[in-house]
Design an enzyme around this catalytic site. Structure first.
Site, PDB file in Angstrom:
ATOM      1  N   ARG A 171      39.735  39.200  18.672  1.00  0.00           N
ATOM      2  CA  ARG A 171      39.208  40.358  19.418  1.00  0.00           C
ATOM      3  C   ARG A 171      37.685  40.309  19.571  1.00  0.00           C
ATOM      4  O   ARG A 171      37.127  40.941  20.469  1.00  0.00           O
ATOM      5  CB  ARG A 171      39.638  41.674  18.756  1.00  0.00           C
ATOM      6  CG  ARG A 171      39.162  42.900  19.540  1.00  0.00           C
ATOM      7  CD  ARG A 171      39.851  44.193  19.146  1.00  0.00           C
ATOM      8  NE  ARG A 171      39.918  44.403  17.723  1.00  0.00           N
ATOM      9  CZ  ARG A 171      38.887  44.778  16.956  1.00  0.00           C
ATOM     10  NH1 ARG A 171      37.699  44.986  17.488  1.00  0.00           N
ATOM     11  NH2 ARG A 171      39.058  44.940  15.662  1.00  0.00           N
ATOM     12  N   LYS A 199      42.967  35.065  39.767  1.00  0.00           N
ATOM     13  CA  LYS A 199      43.042  34.521  41.117  1.00  0.00           C
ATOM     14  C   LYS A 199      42.648  33.041  41.111  1.00  0.00           C
ATOM     15  O   LYS A 199      43.384  32.225  40.599  1.00  0.00           O
ATOM     16  CB  LYS A 199      42.173  35.365  42.056  1.00  0.00           C
ATOM     17  CG  LYS A 199      42.295  36.889  41.823  1.00  0.00           C
ATOM     18  CD  LYS A 199      43.684  37.438  42.086  1.00  0.00           C
ATOM     19  CE  LYS A 199      43.912  38.833  41.522  1.00  0.00           C
ATOM     20  NZ  LYS A 199      43.009  39.870  41.941  1.00  0.00           N
ATOM     21  N   ASP A 202      31.228  41.052  42.090  1.00  0.00           N
ATOM     22  CA  ASP A 202      32.576  40.519  41.881  1.00  0.00           C
ATOM     23  C   ASP A 202      32.689  39.276  42.763  1.00  0.00           C
ATOM     24  O   ASP A 202      32.717  39.365  43.990  1.00  0.00           O
ATOM     25  CB  ASP A 202      33.605  41.591  42.276  1.00  0.00           C
ATOM     26  CG  ASP A 202      35.044  41.149  42.015  1.00  0.00           C
ATOM     27  OD1 ASP A 202      35.313  39.930  42.073  1.00  0.00           O
ATOM     28  OD2 ASP A 202      35.899  42.023  41.797  1.00  0.00           O
TER      29      ASP A 202
END
Ligand SMILES: *Cc1c(COP(=O)(O)O)cnc(C)c1O
Length: 376
Positions: free
Chosen positions: A44, A195, A170
């Protein structure tokens, strides 16, 4: 400094990791000894060997100092917002960003007292008009979905610097192969790695790349938000990145071929691809992109759903950026929940199809579209 094709293969790889292995071993352990070394890995905390190696490759690809890898694009975006914003802050967000941002703004950011203005248009002046004394961040996406508008990132970065805003881009659609926003003076780059970075439609992940200083706050939020990526998935991402340049260059050339084919087709009204001279963003795109990407969209003279139902190769499917060509109608997918009037005003019409071009043979893709268009 090695060129990007070399960086994609070798960047980040830690050759000391194991007994002479050429590739990075997968460290699936959640527990690490702490007696010997300085830092204490824990998944984590995004600091296991697989995290570090994969992040280092991504940082090198985007030419940034630091990268972090997350369990999804939205986990990455959330860490950027939570790390750098506080109640009372205002952010300027390009109106045609990824739809999830609207829901994030509505459901989470508002609740924490963060004010958002969605800005129509892609010019610096459009954003300057909406500036407030408490504006802290400028959030952009280029090229945008689904009309492939390209934002002048150098101009936006200068505007952000002038006004003390943190600029965020982005870069999912472009990938670092086609566009490196940090080299254009943008502060923070992020991706839905689901993607192109992973590129095979089988892995969900997200990344953030920025300077060491900007990453500090993002890291603090990231380890507490908990959106870590497991070791096996990190290894898959690292492996996928080795072929990123090959895949994207093929997608660039295929998309240009398909765009030119569609532009001449009698059943097609309009093609949106920043690599076409007819696209309003062609000049800006040529100035800041090395390739124009694998995404395009087009409007059909007639019922677009007939095209979707009658291809052999191209699948009607959600998401994008994989090796296989897929397409969708934004009115049924990404813009389903946008009211019809607003959608029309944005240019998202009922006859619009968005195509994510894969790495198949370009002629086969064109033939498939041609056969399907014949039935419209
Ligand atoms: C898919 C996508 C996102 C969201 O990423 P997830 O991996 O689905 O969380 C963000 N931005 C763009 C441009 C996207 O296409």
């Amino acid at each position: 400094m090695f060129k990007i094709s070399t960086v994609a293969v070798h960047g980040g790889t830690d050759r000391d990791l194991s007994a002479g292995a050429v590739t990075t071993p997968v460290f699936s352990s959640t527990s690490f000894r702490y007696l010997n070394e300085g830092d204490m890995p824990y998944p984590r905390y995004l600091n296991t060997p697989n995290h570090k190696v994969t992040a280092a490759k991504i940082a090198a690809l985007e030419r940034g100092e630091k990268a972090l890898v997350f369990a999804s694009g939205l986990a990455a975006i959330s860490a950027v917002f939570m790390g750098h914003l506080k109640p009372g802050n205002h952010i300027l967000v390009q109106a045609d960003v990824y739809g999830g941002i609207f829901h994030l703004a509505d459901s989470v950011l508002k609740k924490f007292g963060i004010e958002i203005t969605f800005v129509r248009g892609h010019k610096v002046e459009d954003f300057r008009e909406q500036l407030k004394p408490n504006t802290k961040m400028l959030y952009l996406e280029s090229p945008s979905n689904p009309l492939l508008s390209v934002v002048n990132l150098r101009g936006m970065a200068a505007f952000a610097k002038e006004n003390n805003l943190i600029s965020v881009v982005d870069n999912t659609f472009a990938t670092p192969v086609n566009q490196q926003p940090l080299l254009l003076d943008i502060d923070i780059v992020l991706h839905s790695g689901t993607k192109y970075l992973s590129g095979h439609s089988d892995l969900m992940c997200g990344v953030v790349v920025t300077s060491e200083m900007m990453m500090e706050h993002i890291y603090e939020a990231a380890i507490m938000l908990g959106g870590t990526l497991p070791a096996t998935e990190l290894a898959l991402l690292e492996r996928s990145l080795k072929t990123l340049v090959l895949r994207v260059e093929k997608q660039n050339s295929n998309a240009l071929t398909v765009a030119r084919f569609l532009e001449r087709h009698p059943k097609i009204e309009k093609v949106n691809y920043p690599g076409l001279e007819s696209h309003p963003s062609f000049r800006v795109a040529s100035g800041q992109m090395k390739g124009f990407g694998g995404m395009l969209s087009f409007t059909v003279k007639g019922d677009a759903s007939i095209v979707l139902k009658n291809t052999e190769l191209i699948q009607p499917a959600l998401s994008l950026g994989g090796v296989e060509s897929i397409f969708c109608m934004p009115v049924h997918t990404s813009h389903l929940r946008v009211p019809a009037e607003e959608r029309e005003a944005m240019g998202i019409t009922d006859n619009l199809i968005r195509l994510s071009v894969g790495i198949e043979d370009a002629d086969d893709i064109c033939t498939d579209l041609n056969n399907s268009l014949a039935l419209v």
